[in-house]
Design a protein around this motif. Structure first.
Motif, PDB file in Angstrom:
ATOM      1  N   SER A   3      66.773  21.591  28.729  1.00 21.28           N
ATOM      2  CA  SER A   3      67.403  20.335  28.885  1.00 21.28           C
ATOM      3  C   SER A   3      68.034  20.024  27.584  1.00 21.28           C
ATOM      4  CB  SER A   3      66.294  19.349  29.164  1.00 21.28           C
ATOM      5  OG  SER A   3      66.740  17.995  29.335  1.00 21.28           O
ATOM      6  N   ARG A  80      74.760  15.242  37.918  1.00 20.90           N
ATOM      7  CA  ARG A  80      73.487  15.235  37.509  1.00 20.90           C
ATOM      8  C   ARG A  80      72.682  14.231  38.475  1.00 20.90           C
ATOM      9  NH1 ARG A  80      73.734  14.618  32.578  1.00 20.90           N
ATOM     10  NH2 ARG A  80      73.479  16.954  32.063  1.00 20.90           N
ATOM     11  N   SER A  82      68.990  14.222  39.004  1.00 11.71           N
ATOM     12  CA  SER A  82      67.859  13.779  38.296  1.00 11.71           C
ATOM     13  C   SER A  82      67.523  14.398  37.289  1.00 11.71           C
ATOM     14  CB  SER A  82      66.573  13.875  39.484  1.00 11.71           C
ATOM     15  OG  SER A  82      66.444  15.210  39.203  1.00 11.71           O
ATOM     16  N   ARG A  83      66.621  13.712  36.221  1.00 12.58           N
ATOM     17  CA  ARG A  83      66.255  14.275  34.881  1.00 12.58           C
ATOM     18  C   ARG A  83      64.629  14.064  34.673  1.00 12.58           C
ATOM     19  NH1 ARG A  83      69.936  13.220  29.581  1.00 12.58           N
ATOM     20  NH2 ARG A  83      71.605  14.661  30.300  1.00 12.58           N
ATOM     21  N   GLN A 135      70.723  21.044  43.914  1.00 10.42           N
ATOM     22  CA  GLN A 135      70.134  22.277  43.464  1.00 10.42           C
ATOM     23  C   GLN A 135      69.499  21.871  42.184  1.00 10.42           C
ATOM     24  OE1 GLN A 135      73.459  25.176  43.146  1.00 10.42           O
ATOM     25  NE2 GLN A 135      72.676  26.443  41.830  1.00 10.42           N
ATOM     26  N   GLY A 136      68.454  22.558  41.862  1.00  9.86           N
ATOM     27  CA  GLY A 136      67.633  22.562  40.576  1.00  9.86           C
ATOM     28  C   GLY A 136      67.669  23.679  39.818  1.00  9.86           C
ATOM     29  N   GLN A 137      67.329  23.412  38.607  1.00  7.50           N
ATOM     30  CA  GLN A 137      67.687  24.391  37.443  1.00  7.50           C
ATOM     31  C   GLN A 137      65.869  24.814  37.140  1.00  7.50           C
ATOM     32  OE1 GLN A 137      71.611  23.163  35.490  1.00  7.50           O
ATOM     33  NE2 GLN A 137      69.808  23.150  34.231  1.00  7.50           N
ATOM     34  N   ASN A 140      63.861  21.562  35.508  1.00  5.57           N
ATOM     35  CA  ASN A 140      63.558  20.394  36.308  1.00  5.57           C
ATOM     36  C   ASN A 140      64.821  19.340  36.263  1.00  5.57           C
ATOM     37  OD1 ASN A 140      61.268  21.376  37.146  1.00  5.57           O
ATOM     38  ND2 ASN A 140      60.387  20.733  34.941  1.00  5.57           N
ATOM     39  N   GLN A 142      67.996  18.248  38.123  1.00  5.73           N
ATOM     40  CA  GLN A 142      68.651  18.680  39.527  1.00  5.73           C
ATOM     41  C   GLN A 142      70.095  17.933  39.625  1.00  5.73           C
ATOM     42  OE1 GLN A 142      65.638  16.506  42.201  1.00  5.73           O
ATOM     43  NE2 GLN A 142      65.467  18.682  42.969  1.00  5.73           N
TER      44      GLN A 142
END
Length: 173
Positions: A3, A80, A82-83, A135-137, A140, A142
């Motif tokens: 992140s 982006r 969500s964080r 899509q997520g990474q 965390n 998305q």
């Protein structure tokens, strides 16, 4: 993938400011600009709370610059969603009405070689944002993504480099 914080994201984008500003002024009529000096860099507060990277008389302009490889691999507009920190995301800001335009540029070496200007008001009137896949990474975070072709079909792209370049070639002797 880890992140990144706000300062890292902002510093990365800021290095492209002169090139982005040149492109924005070349398309000034879109943003309600009549004379030099009417587009300014957004403040940190405007950026963090209103999805604004630039401010013009016609509204705020969000901006993202990515390497050309992303366009070649994915061909999409990614925001982006969500964080893990819970910080308000670009998606939330755009859906709530922040920013009027979105400048999406792709760079190769030391120049932005491909770009789009997206009308966010038109985008908000479609279902594209709501229906976009998530899509997520591994960190965390998305993202939602919309294909560039879907943005064209919905009439959300108001200018792009290809059209601009084609017009320039047609009117150059």
């Amino acid at each position: 993938m880890t992140s990144r914080d706000y300062k890292t994201d902002r510093d990365t984008a800021d290095k492209w400011d002169p090139v982005v500003l040149r492109i924005l002024y070349a398309n000034a009529e879109i943003f309600g600009v009549c004379r030099p000096g009417q587009i300014r860099k957004a403040t940190e507060d405007e950026d963090m709370h209103m999805a604004a990277d630039w401010v013009a008389p016609g509204g705020a302009i969000a901006s993202r610059i990515r390497h050309l490889d992303y366009y070649a691999r994915f061909g999409d507009f990614t925001i982006r969603y969500s964080r893990p920190t819970g910080t308000k995301t670009e998606y939330e800001k755009i859906v709530s009405g922040c920013a009027r335009w979105y400048f999406l540029g792709f760079y190769k070496e030391d120049d932005i070689v491909y770009w789009f200007i997206i009308d966010l008001d038109k985008l908000r009137r479609t279902q594209l944002l709501e229906d976009a896949p998530i899509q997520g990474q591994g960190d965390n975070i998305q993202f939602k993504y919309i294909s560039i072709s879907d943005l064209y079909k919905a009439g959300c792209i108001v200018r792009d480099y290809q059209i601009w370049e084609r017009l320039r070639r047609e009117h150059t002797p």
